[in-house]
Design a protein around this motif. Structure first.
Motif, PDB file in Angstrom:
ATOM      1  N   GLU A 186       5.062  10.297  14.245  1.00 39.57           N
ATOM      2  CA  GLU A 186       4.459   8.978  14.036  1.00 39.57           C
ATOM      3  C   GLU A 186       5.357   7.873  14.570  1.00 39.57           C
ATOM      4  OE1 GLU A 186       1.685   9.329  10.031  1.00 39.57           O
ATOM      5  OE2 GLU A 186       3.837   9.027   9.793  1.00 39.57           O
ATOM      6  N   VAL A 187       6.646   7.962  14.266  1.00 38.54           N
ATOM      7  CA  VAL A 187       7.576   6.916  14.699  1.00 38.54           C
ATOM      8  C   VAL A 187       7.656   6.855  16.221  1.00 38.54           C
ATOM      9  CG1 VAL A 187       9.982   6.148  14.614  1.00 38.54           C
ATOM     10  CG2 VAL A 187       8.892   7.063  12.548  1.00 38.54           C
ATOM     11  N   ASN A 188       7.608   7.995  16.870  1.00 41.21           N
ATOM     12  CA  ASN A 188       7.593   7.990  18.335  1.00 41.21           C
ATOM     13  C   ASN A 188       6.308   7.374  18.868  1.00 41.21           C
ATOM     14  OD1 ASN A 188      10.095   9.127  19.108  1.00 41.21           O
ATOM     15  ND2 ASN A 188       9.391  11.174  18.519  1.00 41.21           N
ATOM     16  N   ALA A 189       5.193   7.588  18.150  1.00 34.05           N
ATOM     17  CA  ALA A 189       3.907   7.040  18.588  1.00 34.05           C
ATOM     18  C   ALA A 189       3.886   5.521  18.468  1.00 34.05           C
ATOM     19  CB  ALA A 189       2.776   7.646  17.761  1.00 34.05           C
ATOM     20  N   TRP A 190       4.651   4.974  17.531  1.00 34.80           N
ATOM     21  CA  TRP A 190       4.683   3.517  17.368  1.00 34.80           C
ATOM     22  C   TRP A 190       5.164   2.823  18.645  1.00 34.80           C
ATOM     23  CZ3 TRP A 190       7.637   3.387  12.041  1.00 34.80           C
ATOM     24  CH2 TRP A 190       6.823   3.967  11.062  1.00 34.80           C
ATOM     25  N   ALA A 191       6.014   3.506  19.398  1.00 44.14           N
ATOM     26  CA  ALA A 191       6.547   2.917  20.619  1.00 44.14           C
ATOM     27  C   ALA A 191       5.506   2.899  21.740  1.00 44.14           C
ATOM     28  CB  ALA A 191       7.789   3.684  21.069  1.00 44.14           C
ATOM     29  N   GLN A 192       4.441   3.660  21.594  1.00 44.10           N
ATOM     30  CA  GLN A 192       3.422   3.738  22.641  1.00 44.10           C
ATOM     31  C   GLN A 192       2.495   2.522  22.639  1.00 44.10           C
ATOM     32  OE1 GLN A 192       1.403   7.496  22.226  1.00 44.10           O
ATOM     33  NE2 GLN A 192       3.322   8.671  22.124  1.00 44.10           N
ATOM     34  N   SER A 193       2.151   2.050  21.445  1.00 50.11           N
ATOM     35  CA  SER A 193       1.274   0.879  21.371  1.00 50.11           C
ATOM     36  C   SER A 193       1.326   0.272  19.976  1.00 50.11           C
ATOM     37  CB  SER A 193      -0.179   1.251  21.708  1.00 50.11           C
ATOM     38  OG  SER A 193      -0.741   2.031  20.667  1.00 50.11           O
ATOM     39  N   PHE A 194       0.985  -1.007  19.909  1.00 49.80           N
ATOM     40  CA  PHE A 194       0.947  -1.709  18.627  1.00 49.80           C
ATOM     41  C   PHE A 194      -0.186  -1.171  17.752  1.00 49.80           C
ATOM     42  CE2 PHE A 194      -0.273  -5.606  16.127  1.00 49.80           C
ATOM     43  CZ  PHE A 194       0.855  -5.612  15.312  1.00 49.80           C
ATOM     44  N   ASP A 195      -1.268  -0.757  18.387  1.00 51.84           N
ATOM     45  CA  ASP A 195      -2.399  -0.212  17.637  1.00 51.84           C
ATOM     46  C   ASP A 195      -1.995   1.040  16.863  1.00 51.84           C
ATOM     47  OD1 ASP A 195      -4.004  -2.226  18.592  1.00 51.84           O
ATOM     48  OD2 ASP A 195      -4.863  -1.021  20.216  1.00 51.84           O
ATOM     49  N   LEU A 212      15.699   4.302  11.880  1.00 51.42           N
ATOM     50  CA  LEU A 212      14.682   5.198  11.351  1.00 51.42           C
ATOM     51  C   LEU A 212      14.422   6.349  12.318  1.00 51.42           C
ATOM     52  CD1 LEU A 212      12.513   5.886   9.252  1.00 51.42           C
ATOM     53  CD2 LEU A 212      10.950   4.347  10.473  1.00 51.42           C
ATOM     54  N   LEU A 213      14.330   6.032  13.603  1.00 46.17           N
ATOM     55  CA  LEU A 213      14.090   7.059  14.619  1.00 46.17           C
ATOM     56  C   LEU A 213      15.238   8.044  14.683  1.00 46.17           C
ATOM     57  CD1 LEU A 213      12.312   8.105  16.930  1.00 46.17           C
ATOM     58  CD2 LEU A 213      13.504   6.534  18.476  1.00 46.17           C
ATOM     59  N   GLN A 214      16.467   7.540  14.630  1.00 46.60           N
ATOM     60  CA  GLN A 214      17.640   8.410  14.675  1.00 46.60           C
ATOM     61  C   GLN A 214      17.704   9.322  13.438  1.00 46.60           C
ATOM     62  OE1 GLN A 214      21.330   6.334  15.147  1.00 46.60           O
ATOM     63  NE2 GLN A 214      22.595   8.171  15.000  1.00 46.60           N
ATOM     64  N   SER A 215      17.407   8.743  12.281  1.00 49.79           N
ATOM     65  CA  SER A 215      17.469   9.525  11.052  1.00 49.79           C
ATOM     66  C   SER A 215      16.456  10.670  11.058  1.00 49.79           C
ATOM     67  CB  SER A 215      17.183   8.597   9.856  1.00 49.79           C
ATOM     68  OG  SER A 215      17.112   9.315   8.653  1.00 49.79           O
ATOM     69  N   LEU A 216      15.255  10.394  11.489  1.00 46.98           N
ATOM     70  CA  LEU A 216      14.231  11.441  11.546  1.00 46.98           C
ATOM     71  C   LEU A 216      14.547  12.475  12.618  1.00 46.98           C
ATOM     72  CD1 LEU A 216      11.015   9.261  11.111  1.00 46.98           C
ATOM     73  CD2 LEU A 216      12.064  10.775   9.430  1.00 46.98           C
ATOM     74  N   ILE A 240      -2.175   1.456  12.743  1.00 42.54           N
ATOM     75  CA  ILE A 240      -3.239   2.325  12.257  1.00 42.54           C
ATOM     76  C   ILE A 240      -2.808   3.170  11.060  1.00 42.54           C
ATOM     77  CG2 ILE A 240      -2.805   4.414  13.619  1.00 42.54           C
ATOM     78  CD1 ILE A 240      -5.828   4.471  14.236  1.00 42.54           C
ATOM     79  N   THR A 241      -1.509   3.305  10.830  1.00 42.58           N
ATOM     80  CA  THR A 241      -1.032   4.130   9.724  1.00 42.58           C
ATOM     81  C   THR A 241      -0.374   3.262   8.649  1.00 42.58           C
ATOM     82  OG1 THR A 241       1.145   4.492  10.737  1.00 42.58           O
ATOM     83  CG2 THR A 241      -0.601   6.054  11.298  1.00 42.58           C
ATOM     84  N   PRO A 242      -0.555   3.618   7.371  1.00 47.84           N
ATOM     85  CA  PRO A 242       0.109   2.865   6.294  1.00 47.84           C
ATOM     86  C   PRO A 242       1.625   2.847   6.439  1.00 47.84           C
ATOM     87  CG  PRO A 242      -1.605   4.277   5.399  1.00 47.84           C
ATOM     88  CD  PRO A 242      -1.451   4.655   6.842  1.00 47.84           C
ATOM     89  N   ALA A 243       2.202   3.959   6.857  1.00 44.91           N
ATOM     90  CA  ALA A 243       3.659   4.009   7.028  1.00 44.91           C
ATOM     91  C   ALA A 243       4.110   3.043   8.117  1.00 44.91           C
ATOM     92  CB  ALA A 243       4.097   5.430   7.372  1.00 44.91           C
ATOM     93  N   GLU A 298       0.844  -1.192   0.000  1.00 50.02           N
ATOM     94  CA  GLU A 298       0.000   0.000   0.000  1.00 50.02           C
ATOM     95  C   GLU A 298       0.878   1.240   0.000  1.00 50.02           C
ATOM     96  OE1 GLU A 298      -2.338   0.158   3.564  1.00 50.02           O
ATOM     97  OE2 GLU A 298      -0.801  -0.813   4.765  1.00 50.02           O
ATOM     98  N   GLU A 299       0.403   2.242  -0.719  1.00 51.26           N
ATOM     99  CA  GLU A 299       1.161   3.479  -0.817  1.00 51.26           C
ATOM    100  C   GLU A 299       1.057   4.250   0.495  1.00 51.26           C
ATOM    101  OE1 GLU A 299      -0.140   5.694  -4.146  1.00 51.26           O
ATOM    102  OE2 GLU A 299       0.380   4.159  -5.621  1.00 51.26           O
ATOM    103  N   SER A 300       2.142   4.875   0.851  1.00 53.40           N
ATOM    104  CA  SER A 300       2.140   5.687   2.066  1.00 53.40           C
ATOM    105  C   SER A 300       3.260   6.706   1.990  1.00 53.40           C
ATOM    106  CB  SER A 300       2.322   4.811   3.311  1.00 53.40           C
ATOM    107  OG  SER A 300       3.618   4.233   3.323  1.00 53.40           O
ATOM    108  N   ALA A 301       3.016   7.832   2.648  1.00 49.48           N
ATOM    109  CA  ALA A 301       4.061   8.856   2.730  1.00 49.48           C
ATOM    110  C   ALA A 301       5.112   8.412   3.739  1.00 49.48           C
ATOM    111  CB  ALA A 301       3.436  10.186   3.149  1.00 49.48           C
ATOM    112  N   SER A 302       6.257   9.015   3.652  1.00 46.53           N
ATOM    113  CA  SER A 302       7.320   8.696   4.610  1.00 46.53           C
ATOM    114  C   SER A 302       6.845   9.053   6.018  1.00 46.53           C
ATOM    115  CB  SER A 302       8.591   9.473   4.275  1.00 46.53           C
ATOM    116  OG  SER A 302       9.057   9.126   2.993  1.00 46.53           O
ATOM    117  N   PRO A 303       7.152   8.232   6.996  1.00 46.28           N
ATOM    118  CA  PRO A 303       6.684   8.510   8.357  1.00 46.28           C
ATOM    119  C   PRO A 303       7.341   9.757   8.937  1.00 46.28           C
ATOM    120  CG  PRO A 303       8.264   6.709   8.361  1.00 46.28           C
ATOM    121  CD  PRO A 303       7.970   7.012   6.923  1.00 46.28           C
TER     122      PRO A 303
END
Length: 215
Positions: free
Chosen positions: A84-93, A206-210, A97-100, A75-80
């Motif tokens: 968003e990447v920080n939110a991924w660490a909060q929960s699996f949901d 990815l987190l470090q790069s952003l 929830i995001t394509p990225a 699926e197409e998605s914009a770069s995270p």
């Protein structure tokens, strides 16, 4: 008398041999018989049997052009974003929830040879959006063959009870036929793969790069 006998003998021989060209005509007639349509043995003639034969040969080709449905494998998605990447660490949901987030997590699953879990989950989500009954049945069959069948190399791990229910419901599949299986795979990814993803080099890089870009 001798001359008369010779003349009679000549007449008898000519009658026995038949008129000139008779044998030739018989051979020609025999050749026409051997060229009859049902006895053709070569492809140099244009008789009707070749037309029928060509039509029969084309039937498998036409049958192979039946409707083929390809379920989405990406699926197409914009770069995270960093947020968003920080939110991924909060929960699996929040990751799912995001394509990225799904694409990044799927990339990690590929390194663990368990990408089929995400592909199955995505296929189930796609099935839920379908309203046409014929398409639902066709997509359900494809999902079953790809991820439920024990003969598939992409078979997902499901308990016997869930498999038994799916097998019964495949007689008349609906949009939610794989709901229990989808939940089971979602839980498996959450408990098994997600913790490793959060400590993986893929996520940390990815987190470090952003973070560096934001600075």
């Amino acid at each position: 008398m001798g001359s008369e006998r010779k003349e009679i003998r000549k007449r008898q021989m000519s009658i026995a041999q038949g008129p000139p060209g008779a044998a030739r005509g018989q051979n020609a007639g025999g050749n026409r018989g051997s060229n009859a349509c049902c006895f053709c043995w070569c492809c140099c003639c244009s008789c009707s049997c070749l037309t029928v034969r060509n039509q029969e040969e084309q039937k498998p080709k036409q049958a192979s052009r039946e409707l083929k449905i390809d379920l989405p494998t990406s699926e197409e998605s914009a770069s995270p974003t960093l947020e968003e990447v920080n939110a991924w660490a909060q929960s699996f949901d929040k990751l799912m929830i995001t394509p990225a987030g799904r694409n990044t997590f799927r990339e990690f699953l590929r390194t663990e040879f368990s990408e089929e879990n995400m592909l199955f989950w995505m296929a189930c989500e796609e099935l839920k959006t379908e309203a046409n009954k014929t398409m639902i049945e066709e997509k359900a069959r494809i999902i079953y063959d790809d991820y439920i069948s024990i003969l598939s190399p992409k078979e997902v791990s499901l308990d016997s009870g869930v498999r038994e229910v799916i097998n019964k419901n495949m007689l008349e599949p609906s949009q939610d036929i794989f709901d229990d299986a989808q939940l089971q795979i979602y839980t498996l990814m959450h408990r098994d793969s997600y913790p490793r993803f959060m400590t993986s080099a893929l996520y940390k890089d990815l987190l470090q790069s952003l973070s560096e870009k934001s600075i």
